[in-house]
Write a protein that holds these residues in place. Structure first.
Motif, PDB file in Angstrom:
ATOM      1  N   PHE A  21       0.853  -1.162  -0.054  1.00 13.18           N
ATOM      2  CA  PHE A  21      -0.085   0.054   0.142  1.00 13.18           C
ATOM      3  C   PHE A  21       0.950   1.279  -0.052  1.00 13.18           C
ATOM      4  O   PHE A  21       0.611   1.940  -0.794  1.00 13.18           O
ATOM      5  CB  PHE A  21      -0.788   0.008   1.120  1.00 13.18           C
ATOM      6  CG  PHE A  21      -1.575   1.296   1.593  1.00 13.18           C
ATOM      7  CD1 PHE A  21      -2.699   1.658   0.544  1.00 13.18           C
ATOM      8  CD2 PHE A  21      -1.416   2.119   2.508  1.00 13.18           C
ATOM      9  CE1 PHE A  21      -3.426   2.857   0.810  1.00 13.18           C
ATOM     10  CE2 PHE A  21      -1.954   3.164   2.712  1.00 13.18           C
ATOM     11  CZ  PHE A  21      -3.116   3.575   1.975  1.00 13.18           C
ATOM     12  N   PHE A  22       1.952   1.078   1.160  1.00 14.35           N
ATOM     13  CA  PHE A  22       2.779   2.488   1.042  1.00 14.35           C
ATOM     14  C   PHE A  22       3.563   2.624  -0.393  1.00 14.35           C
ATOM     15  O   PHE A  22       3.831   3.907  -0.748  1.00 14.35           O
ATOM     16  CB  PHE A  22       3.465   2.481   2.155  1.00 14.35           C
ATOM     17  CG  PHE A  22       2.618   2.842   3.489  1.00 14.35           C
ATOM     18  CD1 PHE A  22       2.033   4.187   3.631  1.00 14.35           C
ATOM     19  CD2 PHE A  22       2.400   1.917   4.315  1.00 14.35           C
ATOM     20  CE1 PHE A  22       1.226   4.516   4.755  1.00 14.35           C
ATOM     21  CE2 PHE A  22       1.464   2.289   5.488  1.00 14.35           C
ATOM     22  CZ  PHE A  22       1.318   3.506   5.771  1.00 14.35           C
ATOM     23  N   THR A  23       3.794   1.691  -0.707  1.00 14.94           N
ATOM     24  CA  THR A  23       4.808   1.634  -1.961  1.00 14.94           C
ATOM     25  C   THR A  23       3.962   2.459  -3.053  1.00 14.94           C
ATOM     26  O   THR A  23       4.483   3.245  -3.866  1.00 14.94           O
ATOM     27  CB  THR A  23       5.337   0.275  -2.433  1.00 14.94           C
ATOM     28  OG1 THR A  23       5.853  -0.224  -1.212  1.00 14.94           O
ATOM     29  CG2 THR A  23       6.350   0.189  -3.480  1.00 14.94           C
ATOM     30  N   VAL A  24       2.784   1.897  -3.225  1.00 16.01           N
ATOM     31  CA  VAL A  24       1.813   2.493  -4.385  1.00 16.01           C
ATOM     32  C   VAL A  24       1.566   3.788  -4.085  1.00 16.01           C
ATOM     33  O   VAL A  24       1.532   4.723  -5.119  1.00 16.01           O
ATOM     34  CB  VAL A  24       0.682   1.578  -4.655  1.00 16.01           C
ATOM     35  CG1 VAL A  24      -0.180   2.274  -5.280  1.00 16.01           C
ATOM     36  CG2 VAL A  24       0.854   0.178  -5.071  1.00 16.01           C
ATOM     37  N   VAL A  25       1.255   4.144  -2.752  1.00 13.45           N
ATOM     38  CA  VAL A  25       1.202   5.469  -2.627  1.00 13.45           C
ATOM     39  C   VAL A  25       2.125   6.543  -2.836  1.00 13.45           C
ATOM     40  O   VAL A  25       2.093   7.554  -3.375  1.00 13.45           O
ATOM     41  CB  VAL A  25       0.796   5.736  -0.976  1.00 13.45           C
ATOM     42  CG1 VAL A  25       0.934   6.793  -0.623  1.00 13.45           C
ATOM     43  CG2 VAL A  25      -0.676   5.238  -0.812  1.00 13.45           C
ATOM     44  N   GLY A  26       3.334   5.966  -2.560  1.00  7.91           N
ATOM     45  CA  GLY A  26       4.456   6.693  -2.968  1.00  7.91           C
ATOM     46  C   GLY A  26       4.543   7.007  -4.276  1.00  7.91           C
ATOM     47  O   GLY A  26       4.905   8.008  -5.002  1.00  7.91           O
ATOM     48  N   GLY A  27       4.446   5.738  -5.274  1.00  8.84           N
ATOM     49  CA  GLY A  27       4.409   6.199  -6.461  1.00  8.84           C
ATOM     50  C   GLY A  27       3.055   7.146  -7.111  1.00  8.84           C
ATOM     51  O   GLY A  27       3.565   8.065  -7.804  1.00  8.84           O
ATOM     52  N   ILE A  28       2.161   7.020  -6.753  1.00  9.54           N
ATOM     53  CA  ILE A  28       0.991   8.016  -6.975  1.00  9.54           C
ATOM     54  C   ILE A  28       1.405   9.383  -6.641  1.00  9.54           C
ATOM     55  O   ILE A  28       1.159  10.388  -7.499  1.00  9.54           O
ATOM     56  CB  ILE A  28      -0.304   7.579  -5.978  1.00  9.54           C
ATOM     57  CG1 ILE A  28      -0.922   6.312  -6.492  1.00  9.54           C
ATOM     58  CG2 ILE A  28      -1.580   8.733  -6.190  1.00  9.54           C
ATOM     59  CD1 ILE A  28      -1.968   5.721  -5.815  1.00  9.54           C
ATOM     60  N   GLY A  29       2.116   9.596  -5.408  1.00  8.32           N
ATOM     61  CA  GLY A  29       2.488  10.778  -5.156  1.00  8.32           C
ATOM     62  C   GLY A  29       3.604  11.345  -6.195  1.00  8.32           C
ATOM     63  O   GLY A  29       3.690  12.719  -6.209  1.00  8.32           O
ATOM     64  N   LEU A  30       4.533  10.598  -6.456  1.00 13.52           N
ATOM     65  CA  LEU A  30       5.469  10.897  -7.576  1.00 13.52           C
ATOM     66  C   LEU A  30       4.906  11.339  -8.962  1.00 13.52           C
ATOM     67  O   LEU A  30       5.393  12.412  -9.522  1.00 13.52           O
ATOM     68  CB  LEU A  30       6.375   9.685  -7.840  1.00 13.52           C
ATOM     69  CG  LEU A  30       7.683   9.750  -8.263  1.00 13.52           C
ATOM     70  CD1 LEU A  30       8.536  10.712  -7.129  1.00 13.52           C
ATOM     71  CD2 LEU A  30       8.417   8.407  -8.654  1.00 13.52           C
ATOM     72  N   ALA A  42       7.092  12.524  -1.847  1.00 16.72           N
ATOM     73  CA  ALA A  42       6.313  11.456  -2.132  1.00 16.72           C
ATOM     74  C   ALA A  42       7.329   9.997  -2.171  1.00 16.72           C
ATOM     75  O   ALA A  42       7.071   9.163  -1.470  1.00 16.72           O
ATOM     76  CB  ALA A  42       5.476  11.500  -3.258  1.00 16.72           C
ATOM     77  N   VAL A  45       8.201   8.237   0.805  1.00 14.44           N
ATOM     78  CA  VAL A  45       7.533   7.571   1.698  1.00 14.44           C
ATOM     79  C   VAL A  45       7.731   5.867   1.116  1.00 14.44           C
ATOM     80  O   VAL A  45       7.552   5.002   1.936  1.00 14.44           O
ATOM     81  CB  VAL A  45       5.811   7.806   1.380  1.00 14.44           C
ATOM     82  CG1 VAL A  45       4.891   6.888   1.698  1.00 14.44           C
ATOM     83  CG2 VAL A  45       5.511   9.196   1.842  1.00 14.44           C
ATOM     84  N   THR A  46       7.598   5.926  -0.271  1.00 17.87           N
ATOM     85  CA  THR A  46       8.232   4.441  -0.783  1.00 17.87           C
ATOM     86  C   THR A  46       9.382   4.098  -0.090  1.00 17.87           C
ATOM     87  O   THR A  46       9.733   2.972   0.402  1.00 17.87           O
ATOM     88  CB  THR A  46       8.543   4.605  -2.117  1.00 17.87           C
ATOM     89  OG1 THR A  46       7.425   4.932  -2.803  1.00 17.87           O
ATOM     90  CG2 THR A  46       8.565   3.303  -2.885  1.00 17.87           C
TER      91      THR A  46
ATOM     92  N   ILE B  81      -1.196  13.129   0.091  1.00 16.86           N
ATOM     93  CA  ILE B  81      -1.121  12.424  -1.427  1.00 16.86           C
ATOM     94  C   ILE B  81      -2.433  11.650  -1.702  1.00 16.86           C
ATOM     95  O   ILE B  81      -3.015  12.236  -2.832  1.00 16.86           O
ATOM     96  CB  ILE B  81       0.147  11.122  -1.331  1.00 16.86           C
ATOM     97  CG1 ILE B  81       1.551  11.834  -1.124  1.00 16.86           C
ATOM     98  CG2 ILE B  81      -0.071  10.437  -2.788  1.00 16.86           C
ATOM     99  CD1 ILE B  81       2.399  10.923  -1.141  1.00 16.86           C
ATOM    100  N   PRO B 116       9.677  11.392   6.158  1.00 17.91           N
ATOM    101  CA  PRO B 116       8.824  11.865   4.861  1.00 17.91           C
ATOM    102  C   PRO B 116       8.457  13.101   5.226  1.00 17.91           C
ATOM    103  O   PRO B 116       7.753  13.648   6.443  1.00 17.91           O
ATOM    104  CB  PRO B 116       7.869  10.955   4.413  1.00 17.91           C
ATOM    105  CG  PRO B 116       8.306   9.563   5.208  1.00 17.91           C
ATOM    106  CD  PRO B 116       9.036  10.286   6.578  1.00 17.91           C
TER     107      PRO B 116
ATOM    108  N   THR C  13       3.907   0.477  -9.203  1.00 17.44           N
ATOM    109  CA  THR C  13       4.673   1.588  -8.656  1.00 17.44           C
ATOM    110  C   THR C  13       5.840   1.996  -9.731  1.00 17.44           C
ATOM    111  O   THR C  13       6.011   3.193  -9.995  1.00 17.44           O
ATOM    112  CB  THR C  13       5.360   1.482  -7.362  1.00 17.44           C
ATOM    113  OG1 THR C  13       4.256   0.793  -6.353  1.00 17.44           O
ATOM    114  CG2 THR C  13       5.744   2.908  -6.797  1.00 17.44           C
ATOM    115  N   LEU C  16       4.507   3.837 -12.442  1.00  9.82           N
ATOM    116  CA  LEU C  16       4.113   5.187 -12.108  1.00  9.82           C
ATOM    117  C   LEU C  16       5.454   5.902 -12.263  1.00  9.82           C
ATOM    118  O   LEU C  16       5.737   7.078 -12.628  1.00  9.82           O
ATOM    119  CB  LEU C  16       3.541   5.335 -10.536  1.00  9.82           C
ATOM    120  CG  LEU C  16       2.147   4.713 -10.661  1.00  9.82           C
ATOM    121  CD1 LEU C  16       1.831   4.638  -9.186  1.00  9.82           C
ATOM    122  CD2 LEU C  16       1.338   5.851 -11.228  1.00  9.82           C
TER     123      LEU C  16
END
Lengths: 119, 157, 92
Positions: A21-30, A42, A45-46, B81, B116, C13, C16
């Protein structure tokens, strides 16, 4: 890798899901963040929670072995090398005069809040 | 003393990565570890700053606290985010590092970057320039809670 | 099963991060995305190692991590000074 107690297995499931979950969140933020400096937040976070939870989950799966130790090295690598790269990146961008998008610049007046500490 | 401990750490690293324990491989590992430690001494990286083993007692309490801080601020950044309107308020600020040694200042700057939401973008002497994703993050840092933590960590030597 | 989920998340990811690397716009965005791709590659190596029951993949992951660190720093140093052997303590 089989025959783990159910509790350990469930805990590692939970950790791996959290890590994903947090990995994907970091990607979304990126992708979502508006400019370079905010994107770096962002990405971190990953690097911290995403990688941390994933590796912890894998460690529970590996049990007590050399594999666990190697995962621990991986975690230490993220922990100590990550900030070095992030800092170098930010410093280089600032040096190249990439203007940060700022809601507030407290560099001038922060002296009131920051200065008396630590003295 | 530091060179010996560096060689010890390197040898332990070798043993952990190799997983094969024959006489030849262990001897090769010992020789490599010693050579690397000697090169480290020659390059002056096996010193107070590059191999700060005198801080080991502080790490036991400081790093668990730091991990908790990272978890809290990562959760805050995650909420931002995933928020549909992306409520960021990027802020630049200047904080003072109250540590006396370079290893202490480096630990403080690294800790700021590792959580972060805040990144150290510049260091000059004891003054750190920090970029924060949210205004609250910058104000928290100016409050100096983390700074005094790192100063205490440094003082455990 | 859970390794497959983790691998899927890491791959998503990665996609992304590659999007960010393509879109840019500055070179630093691309270096940042490249560094993230490196981190994700390490995670993917670890997870795939468990997925296939061969945790030896971790050794490759650790090596990749060390190379990633050096590589990113080298690229940044090159952009900053135009010279990989630059030493700030040397007068020039």
């Amino acid at each position: 890798m089989s025959g783990l107690p159910v509790i350990v297995d469930a805990a590692s499931w939970l950790l791996i899901l959290l890590g994903s979950f947090f990995t994907v969140v970091g990607g979304i933020g990126l992708v979502r963040m508006p400019e370079f400096y905010t994107r770096m937040h962002a990405a971190s976070v990953t690097d911290t929670l995403g990688a941390g939870f994933l590796v912890l989950g894998l460690m529970l799966q590996a049990g007590f072995s050399l594999v666990t130790l190697k995962l621990l090295f991986l975690l230490a690598l993220f922990f100590f090398a990550g900030p070095v790269v992030t800092h170098a990146l930010a410093q280089a961008a600032l040096h190249e005069r990439i203007p940060p998008l700022l809601a507030e610049d407290r560099r001038g007046k922060a002296g009131a809040g920051g200065e008396p500490e630590g003295s | 003393m530091r060179v010996v401990s560096l060689a010890g750490f390197l040898f332990a690293f070798w043993l952990a990565l190799s997983g094969h324990y024959t006489l030849l491989l262990i001897a090769a590992g010992a020789v490599c570890a010693m050579l690397c430690a000697l090169v480290g001494r020659h390059m002056r990286v096996a010193d107070h700053e590059g191999h700060p083993i005198h801080l080991w007692r502080g790490t036991l309490t400081y790093y668990p606290w730091l991990v908790w801080e990272i978890a809290k601020s990562a959760w805050a950044v995650t909420k931002v985010i995933l928020h549909p309107r992306l409520p960021i308020s990027p802020t630049m600020t200047v904080v003072r590092a109250g540590q006396r040694s370079t290893a202490g200042v480096a630990t403080y700057a690294n800790s700021i970057t590792l959580t972060p939401g805040t990144i150290t973008v510049g260091v000059s002497g004891n003054t750190l320039t920090v970029h924060a994703l949210m205004r609250e993050g910058a104000i928290d840092l100016e409050g100096g809670g983390m700074d005094s933590r790192v100063t205490r960590f440094e003082a455990t030597a | 099963m859970m390794f497959a989920v983790a691998a899927a998340a890491v791959l998503l990811t990665l996609g992304l991060a590659v999007t960010r690397a393509i879109r840019g716009p500055t070179v630093f965005d691309r270096v940042l995305a490249g560094n993230s791709v490196g981190t994700l590659a390490i995670l993917l190596l670890a997870v795939v190692g468990f997925l296939t029951g061969r945790p030896e993949f971790l050794d490759i992951g650790i090596t990749y991590g060390l190379l990633n660190l050096i590589g990113t720093l080298a690229v940044l140093k090159f952009f900053r000074h135009g010279d990989l052997a630059y030493d700030a303590s040397e007068p020039r």
